[in-house]
Design a protein around this motif. Sequence first.
Motif, PDB file in Angstrom:
ATOM      1  N   LYS A  70     -18.699-145.485 -19.781  1.00  0.00           N
ATOM      2  CA  LYS A  70     -19.217-144.375 -18.976  1.00  0.00           C
ATOM      3  C   LYS A  70     -20.645-144.639 -18.515  1.00  0.00           C
ATOM      4  O   LYS A  70     -21.010-144.300 -17.385  1.00  0.00           O
ATOM      5  CB  LYS A  70     -19.114-143.063 -19.748  1.00  0.00           C
ATOM      6  CG  LYS A  70     -17.674-142.577 -19.866  1.00  0.00           C
ATOM      7  CD  LYS A  70     -17.566-141.254 -20.578  1.00  0.00           C
ATOM      8  CE  LYS A  70     -16.107-140.798 -20.584  1.00  0.00           C
ATOM      9  NZ  LYS A  70     -15.948-139.509 -21.242  1.00  0.00           N
ATOM     10  N   TYR A  83     -13.645-148.833 -14.318  1.00  0.00           N
ATOM     11  CA  TYR A  83     -12.981-147.643 -13.793  1.00  0.00           C
ATOM     12  C   TYR A  83     -11.510-147.611 -14.214  1.00  0.00           C
ATOM     13  O   TYR A  83     -10.986-146.560 -14.577  1.00  0.00           O
ATOM     14  CB  TYR A  83     -13.084-147.600 -12.262  1.00  0.00           C
ATOM     15  CG  TYR A  83     -14.498-147.494 -11.751  1.00  0.00           C
ATOM     16  CD1 TYR A  83     -15.194-146.284 -11.810  1.00  0.00           C
ATOM     17  CD2 TYR A  83     -15.141-148.598 -11.204  1.00  0.00           C
ATOM     18  CE1 TYR A  83     -16.488-146.194 -11.327  1.00  0.00           C
ATOM     19  CE2 TYR A  83     -16.438-148.507 -10.722  1.00  0.00           C
ATOM     20  CZ  TYR A  83     -17.110-147.299 -10.793  1.00  0.00           C
ATOM     21  OH  TYR A  83     -18.391-147.207 -10.316  1.00  0.00           O
ATOM     22  N   LEU A  86     -11.327-146.729 -17.955  1.00  0.00           N
ATOM     23  CA  LEU A  86     -11.551-145.288 -18.169  1.00  0.00           C
ATOM     24  C   LEU A  86     -10.374-144.473 -17.632  1.00  0.00           C
ATOM     25  O   LEU A  86     -10.003-143.460 -18.234  1.00  0.00           O
ATOM     26  CB  LEU A  86     -12.859-144.847 -17.516  1.00  0.00           C
ATOM     27  CG  LEU A  86     -14.118-145.280 -18.264  1.00  0.00           C
ATOM     28  CD1 LEU A  86     -15.364-145.035 -17.421  1.00  0.00           C
ATOM     29  CD2 LEU A  86     -14.226-144.563 -19.604  1.00  0.00           C
ATOM     30  N   GLU A  90      -8.179-141.815 -19.840  1.00  0.00           N
ATOM     31  CA  GLU A  90      -7.936-140.425 -19.440  1.00  0.00           C
ATOM     32  C   GLU A  90      -6.446-140.145 -19.261  1.00  0.00           C
ATOM     33  O   GLU A  90      -5.995-139.026 -19.520  1.00  0.00           O
ATOM     34  CB  GLU A  90      -8.727-140.080 -18.178  1.00  0.00           C
ATOM     35  CG  GLU A  90     -10.239-140.145 -18.350  1.00  0.00           C
ATOM     36  CD  GLU A  90     -10.800-139.252 -19.456  1.00  0.00           C
ATOM     37  OE1 GLU A  90     -10.127-138.313 -19.924  1.00  0.00           O
ATOM     38  OE2 GLU A  90     -11.948-139.501 -19.864  1.00  0.00           O
ATOM     39  N   TYR A 102     -11.293-141.823 -11.678  1.00  0.00           N
ATOM     40  CA  TYR A 102     -11.647-143.192 -12.069  1.00  0.00           C
ATOM     41  C   TYR A 102     -10.773-144.220 -11.344  1.00  0.00           C
ATOM     42  O   TYR A 102     -11.272-145.241 -10.867  1.00  0.00           O
ATOM     43  CB  TYR A 102     -11.505-143.385 -13.581  1.00  0.00           C
ATOM     44  CG  TYR A 102     -12.604-142.734 -14.388  1.00  0.00           C
ATOM     45  CD1 TYR A 102     -13.948-143.008 -14.139  1.00  0.00           C
ATOM     46  CD2 TYR A 102     -12.301-141.855 -15.416  1.00  0.00           C
ATOM     47  CE1 TYR A 102     -14.953-142.411 -14.891  1.00  0.00           C
ATOM     48  CE2 TYR A 102     -13.299-141.262 -16.177  1.00  0.00           C
ATOM     49  CZ  TYR A 102     -14.626-141.550 -15.908  1.00  0.00           C
ATOM     50  OH  TYR A 102     -15.619-140.969 -16.652  1.00  0.00           O
TER      51      TYR A 102
END
Length: 185
Positions: A70, A83, A86, A90, A102
């Motif tokens: 992050k 990205y 992440l 998520e 992301y």
Amino acid sequence: KVDANKRYSETSRSYIGQAYLMIAGRETNTPEQEEQLCLKALEYGATSAYMGLYFIHAGQNPEKAIGFLKQYVATKPRDSVPYVLLGEVEMEREDYEAANRYLREAKSVARGHSTNLDWMLFQVNYLLHDFSYASAMLDGALAQGQFISELKSLAADPRFADLSKRPEFRKYEPMIKGTSAKAAI
């Protein structure tokens, strides 16, 4: 040798940060040494050191590792990897809105086409009910003949149960049902 009391130009700081990263990448380093070298690289502006810190901590402290990712994306890197990582996190957490943000950013900074990224974007956008975007991403994921068996498996997931009934995805019904793949294309 770097003098902590000396002021360096931005170009010099960049080279120093990159040098710390190169030293951090030596296979003879312990994880603790690698972490300290990555932290020094960050002091000199080498933000890609966040990726090194992520990999150092990913196995034993996933939350700390995610924190480094992050911090890295906060620097707006032109690298799709943080990205995507992440986005995957998520997706696992079922925060599809965050995953979508992301993954779309990953697509915007990616240097080429990625069927894997298209596949993830298809799934996330389907779950967010953005069916037209999901359909476009599925087209991209299937363009190379990949993910056909995964599509068939995915249709068994209750969250995707109506996949072949949606107008945007009817053309994939033969693939989903297991009939001729050529009929679906």
